[in-house]
Design a protein around this motif. Sequence first.
Motif, PDB file in Angstrom:
ATOM      1  N   THR A  62       0.807  -1.219   0.000  1.00 35.72           N
ATOM      2  CA  THR A  62       0.000   0.000   0.000  1.00 35.72           C
ATOM      3  C   THR A  62       0.841   1.271   0.000  1.00 35.72           C
ATOM      4  OG1 THR A  62      -0.147  -0.127   2.421  1.00 35.72           O
ATOM      5  CG2 THR A  62      -1.925  -1.139   1.160  1.00 35.72           C
ATOM      6  N   ASP A  63       2.081   1.199   0.489  1.00 39.82           N
ATOM      7  CA  ASP A  63       2.954   2.375   0.525  1.00 39.82           C
ATOM      8  C   ASP A  63       4.191   2.090  -0.306  1.00 39.82           C
ATOM      9  OD1 ASP A  63       4.103   4.786   1.066  1.00 39.82           O
ATOM     10  OD2 ASP A  63       4.034   4.602   3.253  1.00 39.82           O
ATOM     11  N   PRO A  98       4.695  -4.939  -9.083  1.00 41.86           N
ATOM     12  CA  PRO A  98       5.444  -3.928  -9.853  1.00 41.86           C
ATOM     13  C   PRO A  98       5.446  -2.586  -9.143  1.00 41.86           C
ATOM     14  CG  PRO A  98       3.992  -5.196 -11.288  1.00 41.86           C
ATOM     15  CD  PRO A  98       3.645  -5.585  -9.875  1.00 41.86           C
ATOM     16  N   LYS A  99       6.563  -1.843  -9.304  1.00 39.59           N
ATOM     17  CA  LYS A  99       6.731  -0.603  -8.547  1.00 39.59           C
ATOM     18  C   LYS A  99       5.727   0.483  -8.925  1.00 39.59           C
ATOM     19  CE  LYS A  99      10.239   1.324 -11.651  1.00 39.59           C
ATOM     20  NZ  LYS A  99      11.632   1.836 -11.733  1.00 39.59           N
ATOM     21  N   ASP A 100       5.080   0.350 -10.085  1.00 36.49           N
ATOM     22  CA  ASP A 100       4.071   1.335 -10.472  1.00 36.49           C
ATOM     23  C   ASP A 100       2.663   0.913 -10.067  1.00 36.49           C
ATOM     24  OD1 ASP A 100       4.091  -0.803 -12.190  1.00 36.49           O
ATOM     25  OD2 ASP A 100       3.586   0.369 -13.970  1.00 36.49           O
ATOM     26  N   LYS A 101       2.553  -0.169  -9.258  1.00 37.48           N
ATOM     27  CA  LYS A 101       1.244  -0.648  -8.808  1.00 37.48           C
ATOM     28  C   LYS A 101       1.293  -0.906  -7.302  1.00 37.48           C
ATOM     29  CE  LYS A 101       0.017  -2.837 -13.211  1.00 37.48           C
ATOM     30  NZ  LYS A 101      -0.429  -4.097 -13.888  1.00 37.48           N
ATOM     31  N   GLU A 128      10.310  -4.315  -8.854  1.00 40.99           N
ATOM     32  CA  GLU A 128       9.130  -4.753  -8.116  1.00 40.99           C
ATOM     33  C   GLU A 128       9.505  -5.001  -6.664  1.00 40.99           C
ATOM     34  OE1 GLU A 128       9.189  -9.571  -8.898  1.00 40.99           O
ATOM     35  OE2 GLU A 128       7.977  -8.314 -10.251  1.00 40.99           O
ATOM     36  N   PHE A 129       8.510  -4.944  -5.784  1.00 43.46           N
ATOM     37  CA  PHE A 129       8.680  -5.211  -4.357  1.00 43.46           C
ATOM     38  C   PHE A 129       7.673  -6.268  -3.955  1.00 43.46           C
ATOM     39  CE2 PHE A 129      10.468  -1.075  -5.012  1.00 43.46           C
ATOM     40  CZ  PHE A 129      11.535  -0.978  -4.132  1.00 43.46           C
ATOM     41  N   TYR A 130       8.169  -7.407  -3.470  1.00 41.43           N
ATOM     42  CA  TYR A 130       7.335  -8.531  -3.023  1.00 41.43           C
ATOM     43  C   TYR A 130       6.426  -9.032  -4.152  1.00 41.43           C
ATOM     44  CZ  TYR A 130       8.977  -6.916   1.466  1.00 41.43           C
ATOM     45  OH  TYR A 130       9.789  -6.517   2.513  1.00 41.43           O
ATOM     46  N   GLY A 131       6.950  -8.976  -5.389  1.00 41.51           N
ATOM     47  CA  GLY A 131       6.203  -9.464  -6.538  1.00 41.51           C
ATOM     48  C   GLY A 131       5.232  -8.462  -7.127  1.00 41.51           C
TER      49      GLY A 131
END
Length: 343
Positions: free
Chosen positions: A223-224, A248-251, A243-246
């Motif tokens: 969420t953040d 994508p960084k834009d989502k 990506e973070f934890y699967g």
Amino acid sequence: MKSFNICLLLLLLTTSASLFAQEVDTIPIDTKGLEIKLKRSPLPTRSGSLVFKPVQIAPITINEKVNYWKTNTAIGIDVNQGAFSKNWKAGGVNSMAIGGMINYRAAYAKESYSYTSDLRLEYGKIKNKEQLPKKTKDRLFWDHKAGLQLSKSWFFFGSVTLETQFDRGYAYYRDSENKERDQLISKFFSPAYLTESIGFEYKPVAYFSTRLGTGTAKQTFVTDMDALIDADTARNHKVTKTEFYGVPKDKNFRNELAFQITSTFGEKQIAKNLFLYARYNMFIPYDRPLVHVDHRLDVTLKAKVNRFMNVQINGVGIFDKDSDNEVQASQNLSMGIAFSLPR
């Protein structure tokens, strides 16, 4: 004359004693064929019918209801502290650690229907002198499951599971000046996992079950995302992750469909004052079943010292390529006060 009277008196006493001592014999008489009639009593008698009057008795109502719910709450608190003088030759560092846990379980069973809700909250922190405070444990886990019994050991089930953490998580490192620094890597609902599953459950005994989630969907939330990107940028001076934890960084969200196996060994007494809890989860996405399989194993071994004190060791093993390419492991040993409601 006087002698004669005394003799006569002794003779009378002897005769009377023999009469009193004489046994009375009973002679049976055969009355068959004899006409024996009882004499009518001369006393007047009353004849007539007895009249019974019914009496209304108010029924007794017992105000009791069958309770199909069973609940249990376990609360534990553990504290660890150490202090050393400046001239302590053996070495050491002043420290303070505190941790707590709350486990709540509610179970409903009626005929072939069942429902369970399992909530596990854990949090702990340690502070060493001249070091940054660090977490020792941090978990929020909530599992709901409804079941319909098909046979003695098989059920059709549907479940919803939520898992995340309470506090910010950091990775620690030393800068060029050898000062301890931290980098934000996780926080509340970043990540969080919401899993819905339907399938079949095998439960041969009350304390063990295996779920085969043929239809499983998992949503991963970050969420953040901006906070994680900023923290990564501050350390590496540029964003290196895509990506973070699967996610994508834009989502902020990712959905997966998978096959899931979950085996649970409930808190079972395996020896005197020794209890074991274990939970294993395997998640196989349908879009990449051969290259990506997630595993998680939680094991808790608890020994009861007395009515209110426990010694407990927890171990967690995780293999999730979306989080890290290697196995993640954690272990925690604690001793503290614990009690359950109802006792």
